[in-house]
Design an enzyme around this catalytic site. Structure first.
Site, short mmCIF file in Angstrom:
data_model
loop_
_atom_site.label_atom_id
_atom_site.label_comp_id
_atom_site.label_asym_id
_atom_site.label_seq_id
_atom_site.Cartn_x
_atom_site.Cartn_y
_atom_site.Cartn_z
N TYR A 1 -6.28 -59.16 -3.40
CA TYR A 1 -5.79 -60.54 -3.54
C TYR A 1 -4.47 -60.58 -4.32
O TYR A 1 -4.29 -59.86 -5.30
CB TYR A 1 -6.84 -61.42 -4.21
CG TYR A 1 -8.01 -61.77 -3.31
CD1 TYR A 1 -8.02 -61.40 -1.97
CD2 TYR A 1 -9.10 -62.49 -3.79
CE1 TYR A 1 -9.09 -61.71 -1.14
CE2 TYR A 1 -10.18 -62.81 -2.96
CZ TYR A 1 -10.16 -62.40 -1.64
OH TYR A 1 -11.22 -62.71 -0.82
N SER B 1 -18.76 -57.30 3.27
CA SER B 1 -18.12 -58.52 3.75
C SER B 1 -17.62 -58.25 5.16
O SER B 1 -17.12 -57.15 5.44
CB SER B 1 -16.96 -58.88 2.82
OG SER B 1 -16.33 -60.06 3.24
N ASN B 2 -17.78 -59.23 6.02
CA ASN B 2 -17.26 -59.15 7.40
C ASN B 2 -17.91 -58.01 8.20
O ASN B 2 -17.28 -57.46 9.11
CB ASN B 2 -15.73 -58.97 7.38
CG ASN B 2 -15.04 -60.08 6.61
OD1 ASN B 2 -15.22 -61.26 6.92
ND2 ASN B 2 -14.28 -59.73 5.58
N TRP C 1 -17.07 -67.63 3.18
CA TRP C 1 -15.65 -67.74 2.81
C TRP C 1 -14.92 -68.74 3.71
O TRP C 1 -15.35 -69.02 4.81
CB TRP C 1 -14.96 -66.41 2.72
CG TRP C 1 -14.81 -65.46 3.89
CD1 TRP C 1 -15.61 -64.38 4.17
CD2 TRP C 1 -13.76 -65.43 4.88
NE1 TRP C 1 -15.14 -63.71 5.27
CE2 TRP C 1 -14.00 -64.32 5.73
CE3 TRP C 1 -12.65 -66.22 5.14
CZ2 TRP C 1 -13.17 -63.99 6.82
CZ3 TRP C 1 -11.82 -65.90 6.22
CH2 TRP C 1 -12.08 -64.81 7.03
N LEU D 1 -13.44 -74.54 4.22
CA LEU D 1 -12.65 -75.61 4.87
C LEU D 1 -11.69 -74.99 5.89
O LEU D 1 -10.64 -75.57 6.21
CB LEU D 1 -11.87 -76.43 3.82
CG LEU D 1 -12.72 -77.08 2.72
CD1 LEU D 1 -11.84 -77.88 1.76
CD2 LEU D 1 -13.81 -77.97 3.32
N1 LIG Z 1 -14.26 -61.79 2.30
C1 LIG Z 1 -13.17 -62.16 2.92
O1 LIG Z 1 -12.68 -61.48 3.87
C2 LIG Z 1 -12.49 -63.43 2.52
C3 LIG Z 1 -11.44 -63.95 3.30
C4 LIG Z 1 -10.84 -65.14 2.88
C5 LIG Z 1 -11.29 -65.79 1.72
N2 LIG Z 1 -12.28 -65.25 0.97
C6 LIG Z 1 -12.76 -65.92 -0.27
O2 LIG Z 1 -13.04 -67.27 0.02
C7 LIG Z 1 -12.35 -68.11 -0.89
C8 LIG Z 1 -12.04 -69.43 -0.23
O3 LIG Z 1 -11.23 -69.24 0.92
P1 LIG Z 1 -10.08 -70.29 1.27
O4 LIG Z 1 -9.14 -70.36 0.14
O5 LIG Z 1 -9.57 -69.97 2.62
O6 LIG Z 1 -10.97 -71.66 1.25
P2 LIG Z 1 -10.77 -73.05 1.98
O7 LIG Z 1 -11.38 -74.06 1.11
O8 LIG Z 1 -11.24 -72.94 3.39
O9 LIG Z 1 -9.21 -73.29 2.03
C9 LIG Z 1 -8.45 -73.54 0.86
C10 LIG Z 1 -7.17 -74.22 1.29
O10 LIG Z 1 -7.49 -75.54 1.67
C11 LIG Z 1 -6.77 -76.45 0.87
N3 LIG Z 1 -7.67 -77.56 0.53
C12 LIG Z 1 -8.82 -77.51 -0.15
N4 LIG Z 1 -9.37 -78.74 -0.28
C13 LIG Z 1 -8.54 -79.57 0.33
C14 LIG Z 1 -8.57 -80.97 0.53
N5 LIG Z 1 -9.55 -81.73 0.07
N6 LIG Z 1 -7.56 -81.52 1.24
C15 LIG Z 1 -6.54 -80.75 1.70
N7 LIG Z 1 -6.46 -79.40 1.52
C16 LIG Z 1 -7.46 -78.82 0.84
C17 LIG Z 1 -6.38 -75.69 -0.39
O11 LIG Z 1 -5.17 -76.21 -0.94
P3 LIG Z 1 -5.11 -76.70 -2.48
O12 LIG Z 1 -5.22 -75.50 -3.34
O13 LIG Z 1 -3.79 -77.38 -2.53
O14 LIG Z 1 -6.25 -77.66 -2.67
C18 LIG Z 1 -6.18 -74.29 0.15
O15 LIG Z 1 -4.88 -74.13 0.68
C19 LIG Z 1 -11.12 -67.28 -1.31
O16 LIG Z 1 -10.57 -67.68 -2.53
C20 LIG Z 1 -11.72 -65.91 -1.39
O17 LIG Z 1 -12.36 -65.76 -2.65
C21 LIG Z 1 -12.89 -64.09 1.35
#
Ligand SMILES: NC(=O)c1ccc[n+]([C@@H]2O[C@H](COP(=O)([O-])OP(=O)(O)OC[C@H]3O[C@@H](n4cnc5c(N)ncnc54)[C@H](OP(=O)(O)O)[C@@H]3O)[C@@H](O)[C@H]2O)c1
Length: 306
Positions: free
Chosen positions: A59, A164-165, A215, A218
């Site tokens: 990350y 994961s995955n 993960w 949203l």
């Molecule tokens: N294992 C894996 O391969 C893998 C892959 C990807 C992610 N992950 C994990 O999963 C976690 C979450 O993933 P993600 O960050 O993709 O989560 P997500 O919640 O699907 O997407 C987050 C994005 O959505 C935006 N967002 C959130 N709430 C919002 C709202 N109410 N209105 C508008 N935009 C909104 C955020 O912007 P703002 O910050 O501006 O709110 C951010 O850019 C990661 O931090 C990581 O720990 C794991």
């Protein structure tokens, strides 16, 4: 209210919602990325009951674990109040490794051990609560990967191991080589990415009585973008359901939709904004009716169930 869950019969206890750190250094305002700002956010999460942090070696192109370490060093006693999940195995060309030309996976025993030891050092901690193999590496045998994980478990450097995955076959194969069973599969799961309920990964978690971690709940923010056709249908459906669920917004209903699945997924929150995290916490109390769960399914797919 955020409950706590043992994620596997032999696994650690985590908060029902997890805070994800993938984007913590991407904030447009650098002040929000300082060690003090990060520690404040982690503490605010813990105060709300979100005590589990998800991170990964890769990350921030290998910078997030160090940033977490800088935050935790400001208040060493805070470490005992949280659980830390990290992942290893993805290697991409970057400023620290100009010799690397091709992005690749490596989950050989030696590489897993080296990565976990680096994660411990970067975060300034003695033990990782859960180490995940970030992605399956097609060039490493299950015996090799298990050897690395088993050694880290035996040496007390990690409390538990997972993946994961992984698809169901990859999970079964690695699990068959482990001294202690794998405790989770962290998978992409959301209204815009329902594969786990069709491809067997969520069912496999139920069979093993382990909880998946979900993960991008949203869909990396796409769910909140009304220009996306499926998201637009979901916004309309959420507007219809909102009054029934105490004014719930689409992001809250989307979290409730994931959490309602019988595999009991633990969603990983991705926003950097505290007010959005607070809104998600309220989603944990929403209990969707069966028809509303399927109504959201229908809106996401653009058609009814077969
Ligand atoms: N294992 C894996 O391969 C893998 C892959 C990807 C992610 N992950 C994990 O999963 C976690 C979450 O993933 P993600 O960050 O993709 O989560 P997500 O919640 O699907 O997407 C987050 C994005 O959505 C935006 N967002 C959130 N709430 C919002 C709202 N109410 N209105 C508008 N935009 C909104 C955020 O912007 P703002 O910050 O501006 O709110 C951010 O850019 C990661 O931090 C990581 O720990 C794991």
């Amino acid at each position: 209210m955020i409950t706590r869950q043992k994620i596997a019969p032999n696994g650690p206890e985590f908060s029902r919602l997890i805070y994800g750190t993938w984007r913590i250094l991407d904030d447009a305002d650098p002040a929000n990325c300082s060690p003090q700002a990060l520690l404040s956010r982690f503490k605010a999460c813990a105060d709300m009951g979100i005590t589990t942090l998800d991170t990964a070696e890769i990350y921030g192109v290998y910078k997030v674990e160090e940033a977490i370490g800088s935050a935790l060093r400001l208040d060493p006693a805070f470490r005992s109040k949280i659980e830390i999940v990290t992942k290893c195995g993805i290697y991409i060309p970057c400023e620290f490794h100009p010799d690397r030309k091709v992005a690749h996976y490596n989950v050989t025993a030696a590489r897993i051990i080296k990565s976990a030891e680096k994660s411990l050092r970067f975060m300034g901690i003695d033990e990782i609560d859960l180490l995940l193999v970030h992605r399956p590496d097609w060039l490493t045998s299950a015996d090799e990967t298990a050897e690395g994980l088993n050694k880290l478990l035996k040496d007390g450097k990690i409390r538990s191991a997972g993946v994961s995955n992984y698809n169901t076959h990859q999970f079964d194969l690695l699990n068959s080589r482990m001294d202690q069973p794998l405790v989770t599969n962290q998978i992409e799961f959301s209204l815009l990415h329902m594969d786990p309920i069709f491809d067997g990964t969520a069912d496999q978690c139920q069979r093993h009585r382990i909880l998946p971690m979900a993960w991008s709940p949203l869909a990396k923010g796409v769910l909140m973008d009304k220009t996306d056709p499926a998201a637009a249908r979901l916004h309309a459906k959420a507007a219809e359901l909102s009054a029934k669920y105490n004014g719930a917004t689409l992001d809250q209903l989307a979290y409730a939709w994931i959490m309602a699945h019988p595999s009991c997924p633990l969603p990983i929150i991705g926003t950097n904004k505290l007010e959005r995290i607070q809104a998600v916490v309220k989603a944990a109390d929403i209990r969707l009716d069966r028809e509303d769960w399927y109504g959201l399914w229908e809106a996401a797919k653009g058609h009814g169930v077969p």
